[in-house]
Write an enzyme that holds these catalytic residues in place. Structure first.
Site, PDB file in Angstrom:
ATOM      1  N   SER A   1       0.814  -1.229   0.000  1.00 28.75           N
ATOM      2  CA  SER A   1       0.000   0.000   0.000  1.00 28.75           C
ATOM      3  C   SER A   1       0.839   1.267   0.000  1.00 28.75           C
ATOM      4  O   SER A   1       0.302   2.366  -0.096  1.00 28.75           O
ATOM      5  CB  SER A   1      -0.899   0.039   1.249  1.00 28.75           C
ATOM      6  OG  SER A   1      -1.701  -1.095   1.288  1.00 28.75           O
TER       7      SER A   1
ATOM      8  N   SER B   1      13.586  -2.633   1.072  1.00 26.50           N
ATOM      9  CA  SER B   1      13.591  -1.812   2.297  1.00 26.50           C
ATOM     10  C   SER B   1      15.003  -1.384   2.690  1.00 26.50           C
ATOM     11  O   SER B   1      15.886  -2.229   2.840  1.00 26.50           O
ATOM     12  CB  SER B   1      12.970  -2.595   3.459  1.00 26.50           C
ATOM     13  OG  SER B   1      11.775  -3.208   3.071  1.00 26.50           O
TER      14      SER B   1
ATOM     15  N   ASP C   1      20.160   2.047  -8.607  1.00 27.91           N
ATOM     16  CA  ASP C   1      21.463   2.676  -8.855  1.00 27.91           C
ATOM     17  C   ASP C   1      21.894   2.474 -10.313  1.00 27.91           C
ATOM     18  O   ASP C   1      22.473   3.366 -10.933  1.00 27.91           O
ATOM     19  CB  ASP C   1      22.531   2.113  -7.911  1.00 27.91           C
ATOM     20  CG  ASP C   1      22.196   2.370  -6.450  1.00 27.91           C
ATOM     21  OD1 ASP C   1      21.639   3.444  -6.163  1.00 27.91           O
ATOM     22  OD2 ASP C   1      22.481   1.503  -5.603  1.00 27.91           O
TER      23      ASP C   1
ATOM     24  N   HIS D   1      24.406  -0.020  -1.285  1.00 25.25           N
ATOM     25  CA  HIS D   1      23.249   0.760  -1.748  1.00 25.25           C
ATOM     26  C   HIS D   1      23.029   1.990  -0.870  1.00 25.25           C
ATOM     27  O   HIS D   1      21.913   2.299  -0.475  1.00 25.25           O
ATOM     28  CB  HIS D   1      22.014  -0.152  -1.758  1.00 25.25           C
ATOM     29  CG  HIS D   1      20.785   0.480  -2.357  1.00 25.25           C
ATOM     30  ND1 HIS D   1      20.764   1.035  -3.621  1.00 25.25           N
ATOM     31  CD2 HIS D   1      19.535   0.656  -1.854  1.00 25.25           C
ATOM     32  CE1 HIS D   1      19.557   1.513  -3.868  1.00 25.25           C
ATOM     33  NE2 HIS D   1      18.791   1.304  -2.808  1.00 25.25           N
TER      34      HIS D   1
END
Length: 338
Positions: A33, A141, A173, A200
């Site tokens: 969501s 995440s 990236d 990252h």
């Protein structure tokens, strides 16, 4: 080796699709969501590769699922709400994508997100380890440099760890590097492919411009500016959205691109290469992102770092201490959990 195998960036998202009998991937999105979850679910629903899409979140999933279910593509969509419905969302899944968590706001580092997102990822991956231990797990995440070690430790705790099936999605990236190089050199972005290795976050993001296909030449000052822009592109979006969010649309695109590449490889397509933050022996870091040859069972072969320039070599050396610290932080988090 790499350029022979690599296909044009984003080709999985743009090509004309075949509909072979194998295009029956069952994909779950956990955090469906949210700002990334909704556009990601839309892109997955739009793909003939996906036959079943299960959506999980702690709010609004029935509405998101109802909305997507009206789209005239073959994937069935079902929404699951709250922890008690999570097991049903995961059963029988081939791929689980996890964009759940809180986004970055202005002034926040990825580390500021750590405690909240670490708990969310540990909880969700524990459910995956119990209810779909064979699935490919794709973690979006942040901070990915810590959430991948968390996922690995959780799977180890449940006795179902397979390092070839746990991926930190760093594709954004690569997508950004391709877009920025194409813009700078007036090239077709679909034909540009820049491997991005390391991690990252910030300086752990190491674009290997020297390995770009097609080959590009840049003076040192321009190369340094471009590299800095790729590393700080997330902050560029956070600032441009003026506190209203972080990179959601480009991240959804990148997440979908990675999933489509993975499903293609699981379906037997050969030569599928994507960079991803995974368990690795390529450097002294236990996890490191490099180009990977994907196959039916996840990682088929780690293609390694390859030949790098002195500028890139220096970036790798500078990234390693930060990466090690982030990895350790993730591992310690799971050890300290009740």
């Amino acid at each position: 080796m790499l350029s022979a195998l690599a296909r044009p960036a984003g080709a999985a998202l743009r090509r004309s699709f075949s509909t072979s009998a194998q295009n029956n991937a069952k994909v779950a999105v956990l955090g469906a969501s949210g700002g990334i979850g909704q556009p990601l679910s839309l892109l997955l629903k739009n793909s003939p590769l996906v036959s079943r899409l299960t959506l999980y979140d702690i709010a609004h999933t029935p509405g998101v699922a109802a909305d997507l279910s009206h789209i005239e593509t073959r994937a069935t969509v079902k929404g699951y709400l709250g922890p008690e419905q999570l097991p049903d969302c995961l059963k029988g899944c081939d791929v689980v994508v996890i964009p759940a968590g809180v986004p970055r706001k202005p002034g926040m580092t990825r580390d500021d997100l750590f405690n909240t997102n670490a708990t969310i990822v540990a909880t969700l991956t524990a459910a995956c380890a119990q209810h779909c231990p064979e699935a490919m797990i794709c973690i979006i995440s942040n901070p990915v440099n810590s959430t991948i070690p968390i996922t690995a430790e959780v799977f180890k705790k449940h006795g179902v760890y397979n390092p070839n099936k746990i991926f930190g999605v760093t594709t954004l990236d690569i997508v950004r590097a391709n877009a920025f190089v194409a813009e700078l050199k007036d090239l077709d972005p679909a034909r540009v492919n820049v491997p991005v290795i390391g991690g990252h976050a910030g300086k752990t993001i190491i674009p290997l411009i020297s390995q770009c296909t097609p080959k590009v030449e840049l003076p040192q000052d321009q190369l340094a500016t471009l590299t800095g822009r790729i590393q700080e592109a997330g902050t560029e979006v956070v600032k441009a959205k003026a506190g209203a969010g972080s990179a959601t649309l480009s991240m959804a695109y990148a997440g979908a691109r990675f999933v489509f590449s993975l499903v293609d490889a699981m379906n037997g397509k050969e030569g599928v290469v994507e960079c991803s933050f995974v368990k690795s022996q390529e450097t002294e870091c236990p996890y490191f992102s490099t180009p990977l040859l994907l196959g039916k069972k996840g990682i088929e072969k780690n293609l390694g770092i390859g030949k790098v320039s002195p500028f890139e070599e220096k970036m790798i050396a500078e990234a390693i201490p930060e990466l090690k610290a982030s990895i350790k932080k993730g591992e310690e988090f799971v050890k300290s959990m009740k």
